[in-house]
Design a protein around this motif. Structure first.
Motif, mmCIF file in Angstrom:
data_model
loop_
_atom_site.group_PDB
_atom_site.id
_atom_site.type_symbol
_atom_site.label_atom_id
_atom_site.label_comp_id
_atom_site.label_asym_id
_atom_site.label_seq_id
_atom_site.Cartn_x
_atom_site.Cartn_y
_atom_site.Cartn_z
ATOM 1 N N THR A 67 -138.323 58.165 -27.638
ATOM 2 C CA THR A 67 -137.243 58.796 -26.890
ATOM 3 C C THR A 67 -137.728 59.204 -25.497
ATOM 4 O OG1 THR A 67 -137.816 60.980 -27.800
ATOM 5 C CG2 THR A 67 -136.157 59.700 -28.971
ATOM 6 N N PRO A 68 -136.803 59.196 -24.551
ATOM 7 C CA PRO A 68 -135.381 58.845 -24.609
ATOM 8 C C PRO A 68 -135.185 57.323 -24.672
ATOM 9 C CG PRO A 68 -135.812 60.401 -22.822
ATOM 10 C CD PRO A 68 -137.137 59.856 -23.270
ATOM 11 N N GLY A 69 -134.250 56.893 -25.512
ATOM 12 C CA GLY A 69 -134.060 55.460 -25.729
ATOM 13 C C GLY A 69 -133.568 54.706 -24.517
ATOM 14 N N ARG A 70 -132.838 55.382 -23.629
ATOM 15 C CA ARG A 70 -132.325 54.694 -22.437
ATOM 16 C C ARG A 70 -133.435 54.337 -21.455
ATOM 17 N NH1 ARG A 70 -126.702 54.119 -21.054
ATOM 18 N NH2 ARG A 70 -125.551 54.640 -22.941
ATOM 19 N N GLU A 113 -126.735 50.576 -16.750
ATOM 20 C CA GLU A 113 -126.268 50.988 -15.428
ATOM 21 C C GLU A 113 -126.927 52.272 -14.939
ATOM 22 O OE1 GLU A 113 -123.879 53.262 -18.365
ATOM 23 O OE2 GLU A 113 -124.658 51.218 -18.193
ATOM 24 N N LEU A 114 -127.707 52.941 -15.804
ATOM 25 C CA LEU A 114 -128.357 54.193 -15.415
ATOM 26 C C LEU A 114 -129.731 53.984 -14.767
ATOM 27 C CD1 LEU A 114 -127.550 56.400 -18.548
ATOM 28 C CD2 LEU A 114 -126.397 56.403 -16.323
ATOM 29 N N ALA A 115 -130.172 52.749 -14.668
ATOM 30 C CA ALA A 115 -131.504 52.469 -14.115
ATOM 31 C C ALA A 115 -131.655 53.088 -12.733
ATOM 32 C CB ALA A 115 -131.732 50.961 -14.046
ATOM 33 N N GLY A 116 -132.749 53.839 -12.536
ATOM 34 C CA GLY A 116 -133.042 54.443 -11.248
ATOM 35 C C GLY A 116 -132.338 55.753 -10.968
ATOM 36 N N SER A 117 -131.491 56.208 -11.877
ATOM 37 C CA SER A 117 -130.749 57.453 -11.656
ATOM 38 C C SER A 117 -131.625 58.656 -11.987
ATOM 39 C CB SER A 117 -129.489 57.481 -12.517
ATOM 40 O OG SER A 117 -129.835 57.492 -13.892
ATOM 41 N N PHE A 163 -137.425 61.622 -15.452
ATOM 42 C CA PHE A 163 -138.176 62.778 -15.946
ATOM 43 C C PHE A 163 -139.170 62.278 -16.977
ATOM 44 C CE2 PHE A 163 -134.557 62.446 -18.823
ATOM 45 C CZ PHE A 163 -135.122 62.642 -20.076
ATOM 46 N N ALA A 164 -140.034 63.153 -17.437
ATOM 47 C CA ALA A 164 -141.067 62.784 -18.405
ATOM 48 C C ALA A 164 -141.581 64.075 -19.039
ATOM 49 C CB ALA A 164 -142.201 62.016 -17.722
ATOM 50 N N PRO A 165 -142.290 63.993 -20.161
ATOM 51 C CA PRO A 165 -142.799 65.213 -20.804
ATOM 52 C C PRO A 165 -143.932 65.847 -20.007
ATOM 53 C CG PRO A 165 -143.608 63.267 -21.951
ATOM 54 C CD PRO A 165 -142.604 62.784 -20.947
ATOM 55 N N LEU A 166 -143.912 67.181 -19.961
ATOM 56 C CA LEU A 166 -144.959 67.941 -19.284
ATOM 57 C C LEU A 166 -145.477 69.023 -20.222
ATOM 58 C CD1 LEU A 166 -143.343 68.493 -15.757
ATOM 59 C CD2 LEU A 166 -145.171 66.879 -16.345
ATOM 60 N N PRO A 167 -146.714 69.456 -20.036
ATOM 61 C CA PRO A 167 -147.230 70.561 -20.856
ATOM 62 C C PRO A 167 -146.340 71.787 -20.724
ATOM 63 C CG PRO A 167 -148.998 69.533 -19.603
ATOM 64 C CD PRO A 167 -147.715 68.947 -19.087
ATOM 65 N N GLY A 168 -146.049 72.464 -21.817
ATOM 66 C CA GLY A 168 -145.145 73.601 -21.808
ATOM 67 C C GLY A 168 -145.841 74.891 -21.439
ATOM 68 N N GLY A 169 -145.059 75.984 -21.477
ATOM 69 C CA GLY A 169 -145.599 77.298 -21.212
ATOM 70 C C GLY A 169 -145.553 77.707 -19.754
ATOM 71 N N TYR A 207 -129.333 64.595 -19.415
ATOM 72 C CA TYR A 207 -129.392 63.401 -20.270
ATOM 73 C C TYR A 207 -128.679 63.668 -21.595
ATOM 74 C CZ TYR A 207 -131.429 59.361 -22.670
ATOM 75 O OH TYR A 207 -131.599 58.199 -23.369
ATOM 76 N N GLN A 208 -128.906 64.849 -22.169
ATOM 77 C CA GLN A 208 -128.241 65.191 -23.427
ATOM 78 C C GLN A 208 -126.730 65.262 -23.258
ATOM 79 O OE1 GLN A 208 -130.560 68.841 -24.027
ATOM 80 N NE2 GLN A 208 -131.207 68.040 -26.017
ATOM 81 N N SER A 209 -126.274 65.935 -22.198
ATOM 82 C CA SER A 209 -124.843 66.184 -22.043
ATOM 83 C C SER A 209 -124.074 64.981 -21.520
ATOM 84 C CB SER A 209 -124.615 67.381 -21.109
ATOM 85 O OG SER A 209 -125.112 67.110 -19.813
ATOM 86 N N LYS A 210 -124.696 64.167 -20.667
ATOM 87 C CA LYS A 210 -123.980 63.069 -20.022
ATOM 88 C C LYS A 210 -124.235 61.705 -20.648
ATOM 89 C CE LYS A 210 -124.096 65.473 -15.559
ATOM 90 N NZ LYS A 210 -122.686 65.887 -15.634
#
Length: 486
Positions: free
Chosen positions: A232-235, A241-245, A250-256, A275-278
């Motif tokens: 994930t994310p699968g897209r 059509e979302l390529a480059g948007s 985004f990508a995973p980053l260390p939390g905290g 990404y979740q909402s749209k």
């Protein structure tokens, strides 16, 4: 004031998303009310969802199912056909005018041409309607006359299916899970090196964000080739059509490290929520929330061939995906009002023709064990579930070879280079715990040997061949999924 605002903002954002989702559901319920009432008094419709990760064989399954319902010579396991009650089957335009038609004719030509090949994988949502004309049964059959049942089949990319597991998660939770898994995989080396020493609280630098998203996408592509499922994310793998948007940047980053407004971490969290909402929620709402019956196709043999970690990864991923479904029975009144729930789910291990039939029972048990968590949830909600080993299109024949005084069960088929080859992938254990315990224990390889896997091409049609496409238990799968409605 600033620290308090930083602490509350993600929760406010989540509340807004939740309210938006509720509003969407209310309006969709109002829109569906008229269709639900009118549809209840017209020809019944079965909406079949075909689910599976990339490579599980969704396109082949749909093509073979439709072909074998149009020409039912190989469908004796479908009771309505065995009893002679299916008078005709025909294709109609799909009811959703904004959804492309599933290209059945092109896919069927690929499977049945002079040089048969597997059709291309799904790259966008598509739909097909197959209508069945049925003779009535029972005492009032003569008074009732023939009736029609419409089967609406929805196909969509397996990569997009992965995103259902993101429902209800926040960015920090997702990042922590992904980075933990990436730390154990060689394919993630370049991305992990890119974020080493990176300050997530630093101001957003768009070229850096694009670079991180590209490196993370490269990791997902390599992990998929290695047999992993939790991508994930699968897209990111099939953006369309979302390529480059920004929603895919985004990508995973260390939390905290929350970071101030405009920081890299804060912007990635915002894009993850977008990404979740749209992307994820509309996909779920427009397709999954309208499903009546569901088949979950799983390439169990491919995961076993890739090793214990791939099997455990598959089990976790499918459990996350199935948590997003809404299984259970719907009463007549709620059905009248347009409310839908999945009341039958079939968990199908595909490519059963890669094994001799003597091992199909073991494959079915492994399939059931892998999906146990999802099956228990569906059973508790009132849905009927079953596990089965199938081959949508049979690509092999079976034979037995005597070797060192013992009989060896083989399958023979046509390889991608056009040659004939006999193959024994290894015997599956009778007890699925032998597979699952090694997978959950984090082993890197099977202790009792490896399981092989070959890619066979479809069998060329022979002269005088029976109509439809050769398969393994496709008729029984159809009976479980739609037989009661026929």
């Amino acid at each position: 004031m600033c620290p308090a605002r930083t602490y509350l903002e993600p929760r406010i954002q989540g509340a807004v998303l939740g309210i938006t989702e509720i509003a969407d559901n209310v309006w969709r319920g109002i829109e569906d009310l008229g269709a639900g009432v009118s549809g209840a008094f017209s020809d019944p419709v079965i909406r079949l969802g075909v689910t599976g990760l990339s490579g599980a064989g969704k396109t082949v399954f749909i093509t073979s199912l439709v072909a074998n319902l149009l020409d039912r010579a190989r469908m004796s396991g479908l009771r309505a056909e065995a009893e002679g009650r299916i008078l005709a089957a025909y294709l109609q335009p799909q009811p959703d005018d904004t959804v492309p038609r599933f290209d059945f004719e092109t896919h069927l030509a690929a499977l049945t041409g002079p040089d048969p090949r597997w059709p291309e994988s799904t790259r966008a949502v598509s739909e097909l309607r197959l209508s069945l004309r049925l003779r009535g049964s029972g005492l009032i059959a003569g008074l009732r006359g023939p009736r029609s049942v419409h089967l609406d089949i929805v196909d969509y990319p397996g990569e997009w299916l992965l995103d259902l597991g993101l429902m209800g998660r926040d960015y920090d939770e997702w990042s922590a899970e992904v980075l933990k898994r990436m730390g154990e995989r060689e394919q993630a080396r370049d991305y992990l090196a890119a974020i080493e020493g990176l300050d997530p609280a630093a101001p957003l630098d768009e070229p850096l964000a694009i670079s991180l998203a590209e490196k993370f996408t490269d990791y997902l592509q390599q992990a998929r080739k290695a047999g992993y499922s939790d991508l994930t994310p699968g897209r990111f793998l099939l953006p369309g059509e979302l390529a480059g948007s920004p929603v895919l940047t985004f990508a995973p980053l260390p939390g905290g490290v929350a970071g101030a407004r405009g920081s890299l971490a804060r912007e990635f969290a915002r894009r993850f929520a977008a990404y979740q909402s749209k992307v994820v929620r509309p996909f779920f709402r427009d397709h999954f929330a309208r499903i009546d019956r569901q088949i979950v196709l799983v390439d169990v043999l491919g995961a076993i061939h890739a090793g214990p970690r791939a099997v455990e990864d598959l089990r976790r991923t499918m459990a996350d995906i199935m948590a997003a479904f809404r299984p259970g029975r719907v009463g007549w009144l709620t059905g009248l009002l347009g409310v839908r729930r999945i009341d039958r789910i079939l968990f199908a291990a595909t490519k059963a023709d890669h094994l001799h039939h003597s091992q199909h029972a073991a494959l079915t048990r492994i399939m059931a064990a892998l999906m146990r968590e999802a099956k228990d949830r569906a059973d508790f909600a009132g849905a009927q579930t079953a596990a089965m080993a199938i081959a949508s299109v049979r690509a092999t024949v079976e034979e037995v070879l005597r070797h060192d005084g013992q009989e060896l069960a083989l399958v023979r088929g046509r390889t991608e280079d056009g040659r004939e080859a006999a193959f024994h992938p290894g015997d599956l254990p009778d007890n699925p715990a032998a597979i699952l315990s090694a997978a959950k224990g984090g082993q890197t390889r099977w202790l009792d040997g490896d399981y092989g896997m070959m890619r066979f091409l479809p069998i060329p049609p022979g002269a005088g061949a029976v109509g439809g496409l050769p398969h393994v238990r496709l008729d029984r799968a159809a009976e479980f999924l739609i037989g009661d409605r026929l």
